[in-house]
Enzyme design. Structure first.
Site, PDB file in Angstrom:
ATOM      1  N   LYS A   8       1.276   1.565  14.129  1.00 59.26           N
ATOM      2  CA  LYS A   8       1.226   2.923  14.683  1.00 59.26           C
ATOM      3  C   LYS A   8       0.319   2.956  15.907  1.00 59.26           C
ATOM      4  CE  LYS A   8       1.394   6.105  11.553  1.00 59.26           C
ATOM      5  NZ  LYS A   8       0.735   6.654  10.362  1.00 59.26           N
ATOM      6  N   ARG A  77      -4.943   9.019  11.027  1.00 62.90           N
ATOM      7  CA  ARG A  77      -3.659   8.493  10.569  1.00 62.90           C
ATOM      8  C   ARG A  77      -3.781   7.022  10.213  1.00 62.90           C
ATOM      9  NH1 ARG A  77       0.421   9.717  15.338  1.00 62.90           N
ATOM     10  NH2 ARG A  77       1.927   9.619  13.602  1.00 62.90           N
ATOM     11  N   GLY A  86       5.179   6.328   4.341  1.00 62.01           N
ATOM     12  CA  GLY A  86       4.817   7.208   3.233  1.00 62.01           C
ATOM     13  C   GLY A  86       3.895   6.587   2.200  1.00 62.01           C
ATOM     14  N   MET A  88       0.769   5.249   2.729  1.00 62.10           N
ATOM     15  CA  MET A  88      -0.655   5.509   2.906  1.00 62.10           C
ATOM     16  C   MET A  88      -0.824   6.909   3.462  1.00 62.10           C
ATOM     17  SD  MET A  88      -2.067   1.887   4.115  1.00 62.10           S
ATOM     18  CE  MET A  88      -1.054   1.997   5.542  1.00 62.10           C
ATOM     19  N   ARG A 321       8.392   3.380  16.057  1.00 63.38           N
ATOM     20  CA  ARG A 321       8.374   2.123  15.318  1.00 63.38           C
ATOM     21  C   ARG A 321       9.817   1.637  15.191  1.00 63.38           C
ATOM     22  NH1 ARG A 321       6.557   5.146   9.863  1.00 63.38           N
ATOM     23  NH2 ARG A 321       8.296   6.556   9.761  1.00 63.38           N
ATOM     24  N   HIS A 444       8.849  -4.159 -14.433  1.00 64.87           N
ATOM     25  CA  HIS A 444       9.616  -5.147 -15.191  1.00 64.87           C
ATOM     26  C   HIS A 444      11.117  -4.987 -14.949  1.00 64.87           C
ATOM     27  CE1 HIS A 444      11.684  -6.596 -18.872  1.00 64.87           C
ATOM     28  NE2 HIS A 444      10.824  -7.590 -18.764  1.00 64.87           N
ATOM     29  N   SER A 835      26.661 -34.886  -4.081  1.00 65.12           N
ATOM     30  CA  SER A 835      26.622 -33.431  -4.090  1.00 65.12           C
ATOM     31  C   SER A 835      25.592 -33.007  -5.123  1.00 65.12           C
ATOM     32  CB  SER A 835      27.997 -32.871  -4.438  1.00 65.12           C
ATOM     33  OG  SER A 835      27.924 -31.479  -4.559  1.00 65.12           O
ATOM     34  N   CYS A 903      26.276 -28.097  -4.406  1.00 66.43           N
ATOM     35  CA  CYS A 903      27.347 -27.247  -4.936  1.00 66.43           C
ATOM     36  C   CYS A 903      26.841 -26.331  -6.037  1.00 66.43           C
ATOM     37  CB  CYS A 903      28.513 -28.095  -5.435  1.00 66.43           C
ATOM     38  SG  CYS A 903      28.066 -29.139  -6.824  1.00 66.43           S
ATOM     39  N   TYR A 923      26.218 -30.019   4.307  1.00 65.48           N
ATOM     40  CA  TYR A 923      26.842 -28.712   4.049  1.00 65.48           C
ATOM     41  C   TYR A 923      26.243 -28.089   2.793  1.00 65.48           C
ATOM     42  CZ  TYR A 923      29.285 -30.976   0.255  1.00 65.48           C
ATOM     43  OH  TYR A 923      29.547 -31.639  -0.907  1.00 65.48           O
TER      44      TYR A 923
HETATM   45  P1  ADP Z   1       3.145   8.235   8.211  1.00 65.07           P
HETATM   46  O1  ADP Z   1       2.719   6.875   8.589  1.00 65.07           O
HETATM   47  O2  ADP Z   1       3.243   8.444   6.762  1.00 65.07           O
HETATM   48  O3  ADP Z   1       4.378   8.642   8.972  1.00 65.07           O
HETATM   49  P2  ADP Z   1       1.614   9.741  10.101  1.00 65.07           P
HETATM   50  O4  ADP Z   1       0.284   9.248  10.465  1.00 65.07           O
HETATM   51  O5  ADP Z   1       2.688   9.463  11.064  1.00 65.07           O
HETATM   52  O6  ADP Z   1       1.981   9.233   8.663  1.00 65.07           O
HETATM   53  O7  ADP Z   1       1.416  11.317   9.914  1.00 65.07           O
HETATM   54  C1  ADP Z   1       2.118  12.131   9.047  1.00 65.07           C
HETATM   55  C2  ADP Z   1       2.659  13.343   9.808  1.00 65.07           C
HETATM   56  O8  ADP Z   1       1.628  14.003  10.511  1.00 65.07           O
HETATM   57  C3  ADP Z   1       3.687  12.966  10.814  1.00 65.07           C
HETATM   58  O9  ADP Z   1       4.737  13.880  10.737  1.00 65.07           O
HETATM   59  C4  ADP Z   1       2.965  13.070  12.119  1.00 65.07           C
HETATM   60  O10 ADP Z   1       3.854  13.402  13.155  1.00 65.07           O
HETATM   61  C5  ADP Z   1       1.991  14.182  11.862  1.00 65.07           C
HETATM   62  N1  ADP Z   1       0.813  14.033  12.709  1.00 65.07           N
HETATM   63  C6  ADP Z   1      -0.079  13.046  12.661  1.00 65.07           C
HETATM   64  N2  ADP Z   1      -1.020  13.186  13.620  1.00 65.07           N
HETATM   65  C7  ADP Z   1      -0.698  14.300  14.310  1.00 65.07           C
HETATM   66  C8  ADP Z   1      -1.287  14.976  15.420  1.00 65.07           C
HETATM   67  N3  ADP Z   1      -2.359  14.495  16.023  1.00 65.07           N
HETATM   68  N4  ADP Z   1      -0.708  16.095  15.860  1.00 65.07           N
HETATM   69  C9  ADP Z   1       0.394  16.571  15.237  1.00 65.07           C
HETATM   70  N5  ADP Z   1       0.994  15.994  14.188  1.00 65.07           N
HETATM   71  C10 ADP Z   1       0.462  14.863  13.722  1.00 65.07           C
HETATM   72 MG    MG Z   2       4.609   8.844  10.775  1.00 66.72          MG
END
Ligand code: ADP
Ligand code: MG
Ligand code: MG
Length: 953
Positions: A8, A77, A86, A88, A321, A444, A835, A903, A923
């Site tokens: 990021k 972030r 989603g 972290m 990304r 599991h 083989s 094989c 092969y």
């Molecule tokens: P994830 O890695 O789970 O996508 P993000 O760090 O991207 O988490 O943030 C989660 C949400 O918060 C995203 O929708 C992102 O666009 C929003 N967000 C994060 N930082 C800012 C910011 N500085 N201003 C506005 N929205 C933000």
């Molecule tokens: Mg994000």
């Protein structure tokens, strides 16, 4: 850069550099996170770095952090090297407190959005930093929403939001025992610590285990000025892909939610609009976004998944990304991008994982049928897509029942459990799919299902399973034991009732065909297929197979019209062998005997010879019948593979596999013996299908009369029992099988070789180009091969001479016993090809019998990580692999041009294919359906090894 800044952070830096509008910010590196993980404290200097970073943001934004009149707000972030969507945490709106919220309200003259941000901060901070259950905040918010006319979050007025903040703060006080922190600095530092901690959160750890991401990488923390999508109808937040991640189509694809912030767009609180609609509503914004999308895609040379926010009509970019995509999209995008000149063909090949080709070729739900199920309201829930593929079957909760229905009744079952444990494995083995209510990607159920190649939906939390009642509920739906459900392990969806599955049509996969065509140009390793029947051989050829690496002849014995002949042959074989030896011995004795003993010996001999002639009629006569049937089979296969090599393996399994089981004959003999006293008992006791069939057999044997049938059949069955008993082995896997059969009963393998060469000669006369290769299984000692080869090649030459035709042929052996691998230099003297039969080689190297291992302990081994992978799926490089390496080296020393392949099932496993490439095999041979996967995997192996070479230099 990504190592330190995380994906990021690196993306934000790159977008800034490219001149895109990105809110100012700075990144705290993964190093700091790792230091924090080790010591539980911030490393020295971090605080100062944060001060400096903030100052820079302040300078660029003209606002000050904590300023009661013009406050700067920031987000913290998380962002690791590899995106973990989603998994972290992110805290937004940091810097708000009772004072700054008022300042923000008056400055932006938007009181509502200021309080909306404040309630978000308290909830996010409470949940992420203090681990308060999110649902408690949601409950308060839901209550407030319920009091509005529209019921949506946007219907809450500033005054209402103020109340919500008040309630949030008291919840916080109750849970934490102190007030929500009013100091922006404290908020910020605590949020950074929490983001660092989230690296080791349960969800994140599970995700990394599943995707094999090292736990040592750590996450970066990005501190960034907030932009506000919740400032009214001219604001909003969205996500967009530069191409459609489901189909691969070249179009801006995504969703946009007006008047919203952060995750709102994906959280399902309101229905967002499609990006295409944004074009209607905010033309300029859409066009600007599209420009950035193109720029980013060209820059990164791959599909981008972007987050953006619109604040009062101004577009801000918040993340970019590499976009995750379906298997279908991966192929289409790779091929399109190569054709557009954006990437090279080699890159396109490497952009598609072999596992994605596996997915494309798995049975899947018919799209129309799935859509139909949805409109009929049969969609139940979504869980984790733990193991791909689609399955439909009866819901069964009890593993014993799953085993019974699956194994004995051959019914499709979906084993449905709250979660699974090693005690359930016997049921899982016979299920078509697994569904669990709890557990993640490394639970599991998920591990075992992937190990077995079964579709699995795990952790489907919406399921309320009640074992006692024999049902599960999802909302108002009730699904009872024995009813049908359908699960899609590729998407995680669960449906009530049946959904038709379809086998994908390779011929129609144009993009895949193009990609594989390029892959063929990039690989050294040949790809052959295992096929026992002409129709399989034809299919393999369509999939691109360049030969048949394994044609098993015993399958031909099992066909119903042949089994009786095969049985007659097998029952006569041991007697024939014994008597033959006796007759030979006696003849020699007679020739050497004095006259007075001669007459006596002649007498004995006549008796024996009469018995031998009867046995040889049954033995050799049956073989003759089989020969003409096998000849037809071989004509079919050789014709289907005209121009390509076909490796035909001579009979391999122990002979008793063709006979009824010892236990079943004992039961029959016992029944007949009791019925002697009272024949009516058979009729009275005939309950099952099986009993009735047996009664019928008795009747037939007695010409309609049961008592007579019992007598006749008893004699027959007792003889059969004796024969079966004499062939019983304590450990058939290591018993009389493979080349050992051909040495003891040469007539059988000689018959097979005659059939092969007669077929080949006939086709040659028709002008068909044939290349049979005769494979002798289970050789462990060079003498075994030497003896077999001599006898069989003589047979082959006789046929060719008789037919007046020469055929291109090879003789070779399977390498499936460690001793053979170790003595490959000797064995290669008699073999034009090797083989690797890696299934048996794995069994004999580990000392596991596969069936026992997989049924009893292997899956536990995988779960408790005694073994990291199932050696029957992926070649064990260190052990089995080492033997293979030695074998290749020694074999080539004796015979440099020797053809070496594999094989076993491993021939279709991408990791094993890479290994085969590495040790220089010619092969790999796999099941026809795996051929496309193997073509791609072989190209990957080649391209990757070239890259490594370049990097080495
Ligand atoms: P994830 O890695 O789970 O996508 P993000 O760090 O991207 O988490 O943030 C989660 C949400 O918060 C995203 O929708 C992102 O666009 C929003 N967000 C994060 N930082 C800012 C910011 N500085 N201003 C506005 N929205 C933000
Ligand atoms: Mg994000
Ligand atoms: Mg074998």
């Amino acid at each position: 850069m990504r190592d330190l800044l995380g994906g990021k952070g690196a993306g934000l830096a790159e977008m800034t550099r490219l001149g895109l509008p990105v809110p100012p910010g700075f990144t705290i590196t993964t190093k700091a996170c790792n230091a924090f993980s080790r010591s539980g404290r911030f490393p020295p200097g971090l605080r100062k770095q944060v001060e400096e970073g903030l100052a820079a943001i302040e300078a660029r934004s003209g606002k000050r952090f904590g300023d009661p009149s013009n406050p700067l707000l920031v987000s913290v972030r998380s962002g690791a090297k590899f995106s973990m969507p989603g998994m972290m945490d992110t805290v937004m709106d940091i810097g708000l407190n009772d004072q700054t919220v008022a300042a923000l309200a008056s400055r932006s003259s938007d009181e509502r959005s200021a309080w909306d941000s404040y309630r978000r901060l308290v909830a996010l901070f409470g949940r992420i930093v203090k681990e308060i259950d999110a649902s408690e905040f949601e409950a308060i918010l839901d209550r407030a929403k319920a009091q509005t006319a529209g019921g949506k979050d946007t219907d809450l007025t500033a005054a209402m939001l103020k109340d919500v903040v008040g309630e949030f703060k008291s919840l916080y006080r109750r849970e934490v025992g102190s007030e929500f922190p009013q100091s922006p600095k404290e908020q910020l530092l605590e949020a950074i610590a929490a983001v660092f901690r989230s690296w080791n959160g349960r969800r994140a750890v599970d995700y990394r285990n599943f995707h094999r991401i090292p736990h040592t990488l750590g996450t970066a923390a990005n501190v960034q000025a907030m932009v506000f999508g919740n400032m009214g109808p001219d604001s909003g937040t969205g996500v967009a892909f530069t191409r459609n991640p489901a189909t691969g189509a070249r179009e801006l694809y995504g969703e946009y939610l007006p008047n919203a912030q952060g995750e709102d767009v994906v959280a399902g609180i309101r229905t967002p609009m499609k990006i295409a609609q944004l074009r209607e509503v905010h033309r300029e914004i859409y066009e600007e976004l599209r420009r950035y999308a193109e720029l980013l895609e060209r820059h990164y040379r791959d599909v981008q998944d972007m987050e953006f926010t619109v604040e009062n009509g101004k577009l801000w970019m918040l993340q970019t990304r590499t976009g995750k995509r379906t298997a279908q999209a991966a192929v289409t995008i790779a091929v399109d991008m190569a054709r557009e000149g954006l990437i090279t063909k080699e890159e396109a090949i490497l952009r598609v994982e072999p596992a994605q080709v596996v997915q494309l070729l798995l049975p899947r739900f018919d799209d129309a049928a799935k859509a139909g199920a949805r409109t009929e309201g049969r969609y139940l829930a979504k869980g984790l897509n733990a193991s791909p593929g689609a399955a439909t079957g009866y819901v069964v909760f009890d593993p014993d029942e799953a085993e019974r229905m699956g194994r004995e009744e051959k019914k499709p079952v979906i084993l449905t459990r709250v979660e699974t444990s090693p005690d359930d494995v016997h049921g899982m083995l016979y299920a078509r799919g697994i569904l669990t209510a709890r557990g993640g990607a490394t639970s599991h159920a998920a591990v075992v299902a992937r190990g077995l190649g079964l579709p699995c939906v795990a952790g489907c939390e919406a399921l309320r399973i009640d074992y006692d009642a024999g049902e599960f509920r999802v909302g108002s739906h009730v699904v009872r034991r024995g009813e049908f459900i359908s699960i899609d392990g590729t998407t995680g969806e669960v449906f009530q009732g049946r959904i038709a599955t379809i086998d994908p049509d390779f011929e129609k996969e144009r993009d895949l065909q193009a990609l594989l065509g390029w892959a063929d140009g990039a690989r050294r390793l040949g790809v052959w297929a295992n096929a026992d029947y002409p129709r399989d051989a034809e299919r393999a050829r369509k999939f691109g197979a360049q030969g048949i690496g394994l044609c098993r002849t015993e399958h031909m014995f099992f066909e119903t019209d042949r089994l009786p002949i095969v049985r007659a042959m097998i029952l006569a074989a041991p007697g024939y062998r014994r008597l033959n030896a006796q007759v030979r011995g006696l003849r020699a004795e007679r020739d050497a005997a004095r006259l007075d003993r001669r007459a006596d010996l002649e007498d004995q001999l006549r008796g024996l010879e009469a018995r031998l002639s009867d046995l040889s009629q049954r033995y050799l006569g049956s073989l003759e019948k089989l020969e003409s049937l096998q000849r037809g089979d071989f004509v079919g296969i050789l014709r289907a593979m005209a121009g390509l090599p076909v490796i035909i393996r001579l009979i391999d399994p122990p002979l008793h596999e063709f006979l009824p089981s010892y236990e079943s004959v004992v039961v029959e003999v016992t029944k007949l013996s009791t019925a002697r006293a009272d024949p009516t008992i058979l009729e009275r006791a005939a309950q099952s299908e099986e009993d009735r069939a047996f009664l019928e057999e008795v009747r037939r044997a007695g010409g309609g009369e049961i008592a007579r049938g019992v007598e006749t059949l008893l004699v027959e069955k007792e003889a059969l029992l004796e024969a079966v008993a004499s062939m019983r082995e304590a450990n058939p896997m290591l018993g009389l099988r493979g080349c050992r059969l051909g040495i003891l009963f040469p007539e059988i393998t000689e018959m097979q070789v005659r059939a092969i060469f007669e077929a080949a000669c006939r086709l040659r006369k028709e002008g068909v180009d044939v290349h049979p290769e005769i494979m002798i299984p289970l050789v462990g000692h060079v003498n075994e091969l030497a003896i077999e080869r001599a006898a069989l090649e003589a047979e082959a030459k006789q046929v060719m001479e008789r037919e007046g035709v020469t055929v291109n042929y090879k003789f070779g052996t399977m390498i499936e016993i460690p001793r053979a691998a170790l003595t490959a230099d000797e064995i290669a003297r008699y073999a034009e090809f090797f083989s690797f039969g890696t299934n048996d080689l794995t069994q004999t190297t580990f000392g596991y019998s596969r069936d026992d291992a997989e049924g009893k302990f292997l899956l536990d081994y995988l779960e408790s990580r005694v073994l990291l992978a199932n050696p029957f799926q992926t070649i064990d490089r260190e052990g089995v692999g080492q033997l293979m390496r030695i074998c290749v080296e020694r074999g080539r020393k004796t015979r440099p041009e020797i053809e070496i392949g594999i094989c076993g099932e491993h021939g279709g496993d991408p990791e094993s294919i890479a290994f085969c490439h590495e040790i220089g095999l010619n092969y790999v041979s796999c099941s026809p359906f795996r051929v496309p996967v193997a073509r791609l995997a072989a190209a990957h192996a080649d391209l990757r090894s070239r890259v490594v070479h370049v990097e080495d230099r």
